[in-house]
Design a protein around this motif. Structure first.
Motif, PDB file in Angstrom:
ATOM      1  N   GLU A  28       0.834  -1.204   0.000  1.00 50.98           N
ATOM      2  CA  GLU A  28       0.000   0.000   0.000  1.00 50.98           C
ATOM      3  C   GLU A  28       0.871   1.257   0.000  1.00 50.98           C
ATOM      4  N   ASP A  32       0.860   4.498  -2.558  1.00 56.06           N
ATOM      5  CA  ASP A  32       0.794   5.897  -2.112  1.00 56.06           C
ATOM      6  C   ASP A  32       1.940   6.734  -2.657  1.00 56.06           C
ATOM      7  N   ARG A  46      -6.035  -0.255  -2.566  1.00 58.10           N
ATOM      8  CA  ARG A  46      -6.132  -0.739  -1.191  1.00 58.10           C
ATOM      9  C   ARG A  46      -6.604  -2.191  -1.206  1.00 58.10           C
ATOM     10  N   MET A  70      -5.881  -6.771  -3.781  1.00 57.95           N
ATOM     11  CA  MET A  70      -5.939  -5.414  -4.304  1.00 57.95           C
ATOM     12  C   MET A  70      -6.089  -5.487  -5.814  1.00 57.95           C
TER      13      MET A  70
END
Length: 297
Positions: A28, A32, A46, A70
């Motif tokens: 994750e 980001d 996510r 995901m």
């Protein structure tokens, strides 16, 4: 052996959960921090988490796990990180396969088993980023216990320096356990991840072991943990380096064709797929490794 192994089973199961949590957080973070280049304007991906359960032969509880998937992220097109701890009795086909492959006597008289592990497969948005597989597991019967697992890299566009880095990182984690481990596990991966009907490997290899038991549970468990610990430092830097590269339609086509090769291997040869389906584990979790899209020529 059952009572003697209860503490060891718990330690193994707890470790697989810890490793799962570390990987989910790291992936994750890759989503980001992808803020420039292809797909960077998409919403960061996510994981969706689903609890899985295995029904026992009489319909009772036989353990389960977590399926974390995901889809459609900036970096990952589809990635699954599954953990499970299941138990029960092996059916006749699984008993026969176990006896034939491992030479374990007494399976028909006492076919109980316990298994725990983590399994991961990642298919990437960017064709320059390699797909990857990793799993580690512990298996127990009243007659024997063993560990297994490893990780291997599956690029559709190969970069020699990426392959070298992936292998060097794994070697660095295995060498403290003895210098013979890396070459042996590398050769094991080369043999295991070979696709006979295509006469080629499915990727650029890695490390792999199965049925591993020296009789020293603590030492074997620590080796298994270091196989797991090697994964993130071997894989994530490659993705950080490649995720911003532009790709062409031809690159994407090559990726889809390579995914077809990956799917063929997992459906025809992979032992984990066969075992999971034969022992009644959640089919969606077992087949999580399949890519979202693939192509055959």
């Amino acid at each position: 052996m059952s009572a003697m192994m209860d503490e060891e089973k718990t330690r193994a199961s707890d470790w697989f959960r810890q490793l799962r949590d570390q990987i989910v957080a790291a992936f994750e973070q890759l989503e980001d921090t992808h803020v420039s280049g292809p797909m960077s304007r998409a919403a960061p991906g996510r994981f969706e988490i689903t609890e899985t359960r295995r029904a026992s032969e009489d319909g009772g509880d036989a353990g389960g796990g977590l399926m974390s998937v995901m889809r459609g992220g900036r970096v990952f097109e589809k990635v699954g990180v599954n953990i499970s701890t299941v138990h029960g009795t092996l059916g006749e086909r699984a008993q026969a396969a176990m006896a034939a492959r491992k030479g374990i006597p007494g399976m028909a008289e006492d076919p109980r088993f316990w298994a725990s592990g983590i399994s991961l497969v990642a298919h990437m948005q960017n064709p320059h980023c390699p797909a990857v597989h990793m799993n580690t597991r512990m298996f127990w019967t009243p007659h024997a216990w063993w560990f297994g697992g490893g990780s291997d890299l599956n690029p559709c566009i190969e970069y020699a320096e990426d392959t070298a880095y992936f292998h060097e990182t794994q070697k660095a984690h295995l060498d403290p356990h003895g210098l013979a481990h890396y070459p042996r596990l590398k050769a094991w991966a080369d043999e295991y991840f070979y696709i006979p009907h295509r006469k080629r490997a499915r990727g650029v290899g890695g490390i792999f072991m199965d049925d591993y038991c020296t009789g020293d549970w603590a030492a074997d468990f620590e080796l298994t943990r270091d196989i797991g610990r090697a994964f993130l430092p071997a894989f994530c830097p490659l993705i950080e380096k490649r995720r911003g590269q532009d790709w062409t339609d031809a690159d994407k086509d090559s990726q889809l064709i390579h995914r077809g090769l990956y799917a063929e291997y997992n459906l025809v040869y992979d032992r984990g797929t066969k075992f999971g389906l034969e022992t009644g584990h959640d089919a969606n979790a077992v087949l999580m490794s399949l890519p979202p899209m693939a192509k055959w020529v």
